[in-house]
Scaffold this active site. Structure first.
Site: not given
Length: 475
Positions: A113-115
């Site tokens: 989700i982040e990166s």
């Protein structure tokens, strides 16, 4: 057991000890308990995905946003394939750390989700790495950010910091969904939203709070990925095989070494080496600051053998140089024997900037340089820049009793410069009303101070020795 020959008799049998059950007599477990996380599985997981599924421990979130994100991921199989293949280098280590801390293994999916599991990812807000740490948060969790490395990108350091942060947030809110919201939105923002709802007599769960759209979607995204990992066949998704085995191991380095040479000695493609060692954003690894590198499991011994056998000169062709005073890029380049363009490129120096005193730059290492970069420089190296001074030739009238020194003091200039511009001695005096030449900074009307120069064409009008004299020409 035979008796004691001196006594001729066998010892009395010791009575069997009665088992002690602190919580009372044991009772059979039912099938539901047998499949819960409290009962150890005897069979090892077939692959890492199965190991992750066994460690799921967060309550499921069920709403229309989760369904929407499931559909989004499921209709992009190429994107999912790239993400999951990229994650194969890092997931085993993350799962190991989560299990060691007794944390839910769903959190191993958070970098999706982040990166998208890209350790070189940088957001528009300057968050960096797989776990997307902002500079200040990274420093709070002891992630070094200096001229030679950025630990927000480091696989081991950033994972340690991210799990520390998530544990801290869970301790604050007692709820993993709220902890994740705080990881995205900030603990202060979540705390204020909870306090506001409490004051209004409203609920304080993740679904009850008012939050930005990005945070509102954050946990549904993670839940959607979790659901796909839990049942890929339900979404016609194919997860690449990730073996339940370490992908990499740490290898100690004892000398500064070029990134390209380290990859060659390990027999690893440079792209794969950088994927495992993304914090080294310069062409050299400074051993005093980065004493370990990560290498694929089977390449670690290859590197150690080749490193010890290397006889082709120095391991590093670069070293650190600290600017003794504020210099123009051209002056610094001449001092270290580089072209101005090369010095700018290797150190990412913006145009129209001076290098401030104390800045640490990467420069070529000479054959006579035997010592590696010290730990003090490796841990504290920073680069600082100041805009080149934009000046204009002016004349001012000398006051009664005015001297070179008094005019220099009045305008914040050096006496040597004033004397040079007027072709007089440093101790000279001027008659009252005498025109004195000075070069004064141009005041850029309405411009706000920034770390980089304003956009615009710059036209040189005159150069003094050691000083750039330029005139701004606005568009």
């Amino acid at each position: 057991m035979p008796g004691d020959p001196m006594l001729g008799t066998a010892p009395a049998a010791t009575p069997a000890a009665k088992p002690l059950y602190p919580n009372g007599p044991l009772s059979p477990i039912d099938p539901a308990q047998a499949h819960s996380g409290t009962v150890a599985q005897l069979q090892a997981p077939a692959d890492l995905w199965e190991r992750i599924r066994r460690g799921f421990a967060m309550p499921n979130l069920e709403n229309e946003l989760v369904s929407d994100r499931e559909q989004w991921y499921a209709t992009r199989p190429d994107y999912m394939q790239r993400m999951t293949e990229r994650s194969s280098k890092y997931l085993f280590h993350i799962v190991e750390e989560l299990e060691r801390r007794n944390m839910p293994t769903e959190l191993a999916l958070l970098p999706y989700i982040e990166s998208a599991f890209n350790p070189q990812a940088v957001s528009s807000a300057k968050a960096a790495g797989m776990w997307q740490f902002m500079p200040a948060t990274g420093k709070y969790f002891d992630l070094k950010q200096n001229a030679f490395r950025d630990d927000r990108r480091d696989v081991l350091a950033s994972t340690r910091a991210a799990l520390d942060y998530l544990q801290k947030l869970y301790g604050m809110f007692g709820d993993w969904h709220l902890a994740l919201a705080a990881y995205n939105w900030g603990e202060g923002s979540v705390g204020r939203a909870i306090a506001k709802n409490q004051k209004l007599g409203l609920g304080t769960s993740y679904n009850d709070l008012r939050m930005p759209d990005e945070t509102r979607l954050y946990v549904p995204k993670l839940q959607a990925v979790k659901n796909i990992v839990a049942n890929p066949q339900n979404f016609r998704a194919e997860l690449p095989l990730i073996e339940n085995h370490p992908y990499f191991q740490q290898v100690q380095i004892t000398r500064d070494i070029d990134v390209a040479l380290a990859a060659r000695l390990a027999d690893v493609e440079i792209s794969n080496f950088k994927a495992l060692n993304p914090s080294a954003h310069r062409p050299v690894i400074i051993a005093a600051g980065t004493p370990h590198i990560l290498l694929p499991w089977d390449n670690a011994k290859i590197f150690q053998r080749n490193f010890e056998a290397y006889t082709q000169g120095q391991y590093a062709s670069w070293t650190a140089w600290t600017a003794p005073t504020t210099l123009s890029v051209g002056d610094a380049a001449r001092r270290v024997g580089m072209s101005e363009a090369d010095l700018r490129g290797i150190n990412s120096i913006p145009p129209r900037m001076l290098i401030k005193a104390g800045s640490t730059l990467l420069v070529p290492r000479t054959a006579a340089t035997n010592n590696d970069v010290t730990s003090n420089v490796a841990d504290n190296a920073q680069m600082a820049f100041a805009p080149e001074i934009v000046t204009r030739r002016s004349t001012v009238k000398a006051r009664k009793g005015e001297t070179v020194a008094s005019i220099a003091h009045r305008y914040g200039l050096s006496a040597a410069s004033v004397a040079d511009w007027n072709k007089v001695g440093a101790n000279a005096a001027f008659k009252m009303g005498h025109p004195v030449v000075v070069f004064l900074p141009v005041k850029m009307g309405g411009a706000r101070k920034t770390s980089a120069p304003a956009h615009g064409h710059i036209k040189a009008v005159k150069r003094n020795p050691g000083k750039a004299v330029v005139k701004s020409k606005k568009r």
